[in-house]
Design a protein around this motif. Sequence first.
Motif, short mmCIF file in Angstrom:
data_model
loop_
_atom_site.label_atom_id
_atom_site.label_comp_id
_atom_site.label_asym_id
_atom_site.label_seq_id
_atom_site.Cartn_x
_atom_site.Cartn_y
_atom_site.Cartn_z
N GLN A 70 8.20 -7.93 -8.72
CA GLN A 70 7.31 -6.91 -8.15
C GLN A 70 5.89 -7.12 -8.66
N GLU A 84 9.91 -3.82 0.03
CA GLU A 84 10.70 -4.09 1.23
C GLU A 84 9.81 -4.73 2.31
N ARG A 123 13.59 -7.83 -11.55
CA ARG A 123 13.07 -7.24 -10.31
C ARG A 123 11.63 -6.75 -10.53
N ASN A 141 8.04 6.47 -4.88
CA ASN A 141 8.95 5.54 -4.20
C ASN A 141 8.19 4.52 -3.34
N ASP A 189 8.90 0.78 -3.97
CA ASP A 189 10.12 0.24 -3.37
C ASP A 189 9.88 -0.08 -1.90
#
Length: 208
Positions: free
Chosen positions: A158, A132, A154, A125, A128
């Motif tokens: 990224q 952010e 997305r 994770n 993600d």
Amino acid sequence: EFARQNEKLNALRFREKLYWGVSALSLLIIVMLLLKFSRYKRKLNERENQQKEEIDELLSLKSKLEEEEKIFKEVIINQQKTELLNVTQEVNRLETEMARILEQQGLENKEQLIIELNKIKEERNFLDMFMEKFSALLPEFTKKLGNDHAALTRADIQFCALLRMNLTYKEIASILDIELTSVYRKKYRIVEKIKLGEDTSLEKYIMQ
């Protein structure tokens, strides 16, 4: 008769004196007004020069602050880059450890395997969380890419964010857990979506 002429002469002289007196007074008033206007103009010029200096100083300060902000952002980005690489190395280590446990095929290692799997799940994770932090640091970057190129997904954004961090393609492959050839394929798909010219590389476009 002589007295009358003398009286006329005196009256004429009086009018002449009065004329010159009024002329002198008028000239004095004009000179005073000119001096006052000159002083006012000088003060006005001084004020304008002062305001110009203040504006130049503010612009210089603004430019300095923007440069410092840019440097600060680059420092933070480099820190995130280091953090990202460290997390990737830790994930790879955990996966290696998991493979080792699987090879042992011992039931007594079942709980350890579950622990390691949960760690990997948590670590995965981090991308993600990275996005952010990256979006908060450079909101104009992700916003511009999304607005200018609606075809980008997305995952594409990224990938561009990882490029913006000046990561190598080998490092990106490790972070995304994909083959290096897959990284290049992803790059070329993004180039096609953005429709870059042959004279502009994706890296150069991203770093602008």
